[in-house]
Design an enzyme around this catalytic site. Structure first.
Site, PDB file in Angstrom:
ATOM      1  CB  VAL A  17     -37.037  32.067  -5.906  1.00 46.74           C
ATOM      2  CG1 VAL A  17     -38.058  30.994  -5.565  1.00 46.74           C
ATOM      3  CG2 VAL A  17     -37.671  33.452  -5.923  1.00 46.74           C
TER       4      VAL A  17
ATOM      5  CG  ASP B  43     -32.979  36.210  -9.886  1.00 45.28           C
ATOM      6  OD1 ASP B  43     -32.030  35.432  -9.678  1.00 45.28           O
ATOM      7  OD2 ASP B  43     -32.847  37.445  -9.969  1.00 45.28           O
ATOM      8  CG  HIS B  44     -31.589  29.200  -8.201  1.00 46.40           C
ATOM      9  ND1 HIS B  44     -31.993  29.110  -6.890  1.00 46.40           N
ATOM     10  CD2 HIS B  44     -31.358  27.918  -8.615  1.00 46.40           C
ATOM     11  CE1 HIS B  44     -32.008  27.842  -6.517  1.00 46.40           C
ATOM     12  NE2 HIS B  44     -31.632  27.098  -7.548  1.00 46.40           N
ATOM     13  NE  ARG B  45     -29.760  37.594  -9.307  1.00 46.46           N
ATOM     14  CZ  ARG B  45     -29.741  38.802  -9.859  1.00 46.46           C
ATOM     15  NH1 ARG B  45     -28.631  39.525  -9.832  1.00 46.46           N
ATOM     16  NH2 ARG B  45     -30.829  39.287 -10.423  1.00 46.46           N
TER      17      ARG B  45
ATOM     18  N   PRO C 224     -29.740  34.216 -12.760  1.00 50.15           N
ATOM     19  CG  PRO C 224     -29.033  33.249 -10.760  1.00 50.15           C
ATOM     20  CD  PRO C 224     -29.204  34.565 -11.436  1.00 50.15           C
TER      21      PRO C 224
END
Length: 465
Positions: A439, A435-437, A259
């Protein structure tokens, strides 16, 4: 004795490679580890060394062919037969273990279980129980005369047909660079027929274009896999392969797996540009060509020490987040074969001049199509400099396996608030995708702010060491 060399696994786990150019011809005598061909994988152009010393008997593929790993590539005649002297008689040669006349012995299965040649860095290809199909060799009487239409030759494999007056020149292959060979391939020009006007007979782009303009293009067979212009539909079809195919697959995988979130920061980098100008005037640093990109790369390395989540990867199979202890900094480079992102190993350990040299060498190697497969693996964070194209900002897509990528826009001189007044300042926009997983928004924003702080005031780098 005939020895067959199959296309090896080049250490990337890729199933196939495209033959860019043969550097030897049938009948040539080659030495052990002499470069015999250039092949292009999905990641880079690789030179193949000869696994044998002997005489080339058969070339099993032509330039432009896609060859699967483990498939026959070239056959050599080695031993006493290749030296031109008869082999001494041996009573044991009549045993049933002796190969039959004309039998092909694969390089990965040497006779009498003797150890085969070892090409450093290449794995052995899979064995096949099927005998390879030998390509028909062309008799000397079938060579075209000087009056033959060279347009026909331009679309034929240059390892099969040549002009009679060119036979003597076969001892030395035409000298050219990978971009020039790529241009020749795109224009359907057989580079072996082009006369080089560069230093030492080097074939240049103008040589290729001039040859293409003076020859009439012959009709292409329906099976030709090169780019084809279709006059009836007004379109050009270009096969998706090599670096561009790999890049497309990687970007699709990244876009639909990680994401993405992108944050932006516009920074006054006047002090950085003044620093760069002063460093270029320093005679002791004149050879390093330090620029804004190098300073930004140094700022990224410093900031990653304080924000390790940006230097990590998501291991979904094991359910773990892997934080890297060193920075292998990827630098996106646009080449004629497509976008590649080779990385600088342990960039965080380098001084600013050394890092600038590494970036320059990386870009030069990438544009020449000589990036090694090893340099394409193991990156932990990447930078893309879209500012060289006059672009202010963008939303870069992550390289698979990386948590962040920074896009650096064009440095523009524009009105800016400075010390309570409006002044003309050097300004740049930074765009960070992550990467929102791995960060969250706060971590990504703080990292970008630290990078921007170093570019705004380079002296602040002393606080991040």
């Amino acid at each position: 004795m005939i020895q067959e060399f199959r296309l090896p696994d080049l250490g990337e786990g890729l199933p196939e490679a495209e033959l860019v150019q043969w550097l030897v011809a049938e009948g040539d005598r080659v030495a052990l580890n002499q470069t015999i061909a250039e092949v292009e994988t999905a990641k880079a152009v690789v030179e193949l060394p000869s696994p044998h010393a002997g005489v080339v008997q058969v070339l099993h593929a032509a330039a432009g062919d896609v060859v699967e790993v483990g498939s026959p590539l070239i056959s050599f005649e080695v031993g006493a037969e290749a030296s031109g002297s008869p082999a001494p008689p041996d009573a044991s040669s009549a045993t049933r273990d002796k190969p039959a006349a004309g039998e092909v012995i694969a390089a990965d299965a040497p006779a009498d279980d003797a150890a085969g040649p070892n090409l450093v860095g290449y794995g052995a290809g899979p064995r096949s129980g099927n005998r390879p199909r030998r390509r028909p060799r062309i008799a000397a009487s079938t060579f075209p005369s000087a009056a033959t239409d060279t347009a026909v030759l331009a679309v034929a494999p240059h390892d099969d047909i040549r002009l009679v007056e060119d036979v003597e020149s076969l001892q030395e292959r035409p000298r050219s660079t990978p971009p020039v060979r790529k241009l020749a391939k795109d224009l359907d020009v057989d580079i072996a027929l082009v006369t080089g006007t560069g230093p030492g007979g080097l074939i240049t782009r103008d040589d290729v274009r001039g040859y293409a303009e003076t020859t009439t293009r012959a009709a292409q067979p329906a099976s030709d896999v090169r780019a084809q212009d279709t006059a009836d539909t007004g379109e050009t079809r270009i096969p998706i392969r090599g670096v561009r195919k790999h890049t497309a697959e990687a970007m699709v995988t990244s876009a639909f797996t990680a994401p993405h979130v992108t944050v932006f920061l516009t920074v006054d980098v006047t002090e950085t540009t003044e620093l760069v100008a002063s460093l270029r005037e320093d005679r002791s640093l004149a050879d390093h060509r330090i620029g804004v990109l190098a300073v930004a790369a140094k700022a990224v390395c410093l900031a990653l020490r304080h924000h390790p989540t940006l230097n990590s990867r998501w291991d979904g199979e094991r359910g773990e987040i892997v934080q890297h202890h060193g920075v292998h900094l990827g630098i996106a480079a646009a080449t004629e074969r497509g976008l590649v992102v080779p990385n600088i190993r342990h960039a965080d350990r380098m001084t600013l001049p050394v890092l600038a040299d590494a970036i320059r060498d990386l870009a030069t190697t990438a544009r020449a199509g000589k990036t090694s497969p090893e340099a394409m693996r193991g990156g932990t964070f990447s930078i893309t400099n879209v500012g060289v194209f006059g672009v202010d900002a963008g939303t870069p897509i992550l390289n698979p396996g990386e948590a962040g990528i920074l896009a650096i826009g064009a440095v523009r001189r524009q009105p800016w608030e400075h010390r309570g007044q409006i002044a003309l300042r050097e300004v740049v926009t930074l765009a960070l995708s992550f990467d929102h997983r791995l960060v969250d928004g706060e971590q990504g924003s703080r990292f970008l702010a630290d990078v921007g702080a170093v570019l705004r005031e380079p002296g602040r780098a002393m606080l991040l060491t």
